[in-house]
Enzyme design. Sequence first.
Site, PDB file in Angstrom:
ATOM      1  N   HIS A 196     -51.193  18.761   4.108  1.00 56.29           N
ATOM      2  CA  HIS A 196     -52.630  18.887   3.847  1.00 56.29           C
ATOM      3  C   HIS A 196     -53.432  18.585   5.103  1.00 56.29           C
ATOM      4  O   HIS A 196     -52.973  17.903   6.011  1.00 56.29           O
ATOM      5  CB  HIS A 196     -53.072  17.953   2.720  1.00 56.29           C
ATOM      6  CG  HIS A 196     -52.707  16.526   2.941  1.00 56.29           C
ATOM      7  ND1 HIS A 196     -51.475  16.008   2.614  1.00 56.29           N
ATOM      8  CD2 HIS A 196     -53.401  15.482   3.470  1.00 56.29           C
ATOM      9  CE1 HIS A 196     -51.422  14.726   2.907  1.00 56.29           C
ATOM     10  NE2 HIS A 196     -52.587  14.376   3.436  1.00 56.29           N
TER      11      HIS A 196
ATOM     12  N   CYS B 218     -54.301   6.933   2.967  1.00 57.72           N
ATOM     13  CA  CYS B 218     -53.575   7.765   3.928  1.00 57.72           C
ATOM     14  C   CYS B 218     -54.591   8.321   4.921  1.00 57.72           C
ATOM     15  O   CYS B 218     -55.801   8.256   4.673  1.00 57.72           O
ATOM     16  CB  CYS B 218     -52.802   8.883   3.237  1.00 57.72           C
ATOM     17  SG  CYS B 218     -53.829  10.170   2.491  1.00 57.72           S
TER      18      CYS B 218
END
Length: 631
Positions: free
Chosen positions: A67, A174
């Site tokens: 991503h 993250c």
Amino acid sequence: MKITELLSNETIILDLHADSKQEVLDELADQLDHAGKLEDKEAFKNSIMEREEQSTTGIGEGIAIPHAKSAAVKTPAIAFGRSKSGVDFESLDGQPANLFFMIAASEGANNDHLEALSRLSTFLMDENFRQQVLDATSEEEVLQAVNDKENEVDGPTEEESAGSDQRILAVTACPTGIAHTYMAAEKLSETANDMGISIKVETNGSGGVKNRLTEKDIEEADTIIVAADTKVEMSRFHGKPVIETGVGKAIHEAEDLLNRAVNENAPVYEHEASASETSSEKDGRSGFYKHLMNGVSNMLPFVVGGGILIALSFLWGINSADPESSQYNAFAAMLNTIGGGKAFFLMVPVLAGFIASSIADRPGFAPGMVGGLIAITVSGAEGATGGSGFLGGLIAGFLAGYLTVLIKKIFSGLPDALEGLKPVLFYPLFSIAITGLIMMVINPPLTQVYTGISTFLESMGGTNQIIVGIILGAMMAFDMGGPVNKAAYTFGIAMLDAGNYAFMAAVMAGGMVPPLGMAISTTLFKNRYSKEEREAGKTAYPLGICFVTEGVIPFAAADPARVIPSTMVGAAVAGGLSMLFDIGLRAPHGGIFVIGLVGGLGQALLYLASIIIGAVITAIMAGILKKKVTA
């Protein structure tokens, strides 16, 4: 927003041709590009690879979720690819991955998009859902599985489960805050629920902090798990057992982490900030002090580094940076330019920028910096330095911060389609313009006020100047790194910026005395201190000579009624003597290592004598006041 609005037939590949990780990434990116979701395919691939370099997105259980949040994305989307034979994706569990979800988020993606993307991440924690996707025979079946799962989930994920009396907290984060953050939170919550453990999980995602841990939560917690691959706010956990690990561990080894937490197999976290700073954070100190300290703490590297470089340049002579002087030295001139012309020049704009960003987050930084830059000009003209200095910087910081908050509220009603334009266009345009215009108007009168104050302080002599030195010294010792101490130090910096160096010398002398005095006291009056305090005294010596006033905190905490008056008297004497001897110090930090920069040998010895006399007074006074101990 539903996930099926981001995942479509055009972005699904049921049978990937790829045999390697790179080929998987290329094939999925190509699919997104063919579906018209990307502005620049190569730029998006670069963003994907940058994310992979931080840590693998192969999370195990046969899943990978590459991503990126990038300006190369035209429309937020999800690409799905499946490989029945599996591909080595450098997964955390070392197993091949079969299911690949590539998440493409645009830089201006609104919260609806980001929450939909993160919701998919949590769905993949469900083994039944994964099996449905793996067994699907058509694109429609994949979409139906996703749709059914969305319908099954009623309301937000339960991030706090009731169970045993033990209280576990967790934080997940993250680097991009899209996928792994929420997957880790979901895995920890589900596993804790299965184990009958009470847990609350805070997520630090792209949409901001969700389910934030409160001071009460932290106070009552037995253990805290921080599963993060990026920076999170850690100072609040000072003194609590904390397990620090990567976000991937929380996804793949949630049960092990929770068992460690239940067994309290975790080190006590010690925040690197001073004890007084930690205390102020725990006490919830906020408002003016909090914003001011955010500016001052971020400004200090410029002040300390720049100030010491300026002071070092004078070793070659007071006019060593002047090409017309016989004392001129090219190296000294470079040091002076770096320290004064560059680092010191940025001091006030940085102060204002970080005050504003403390109030209004990132949108406040730019108008704060611009307002601070205007403050250090005489009339707003570029290059005309002087201005309202430190005073103008403080006003510019608070003005920019609160104006930006107001502007954010004004634009809060704009359509979602314009959400991405707010931080890159509307906020900076209006906040910089309005802050700048106001500062251009008020800076000339502020300059007169600032100049008047500086002139008055510089004109003080004799008794008046000594009294100011006594007050500054006592303030430095009063709360040992707290608000009063910081107020005195900030005043010293302001006067340093105005070209008056005597106040900074008094401040540093007053700050060095408390730990040095208590260290000497533990040496001279051993029967007045416990074994632990005598050991702390040994540590206080280097802290004192380095100008770390917080070195006295262990003594003050144990016996404030005797220690604080003793340190205040000694520090006040040191500050007064420094003023009496007319000591000037251009370096705002460094302790004994910068004493030689006050001038000639005579001045340095007088300054050292001021500090030693103050420390001895503190040592004797504390030794007399304290009672004998038996241990």
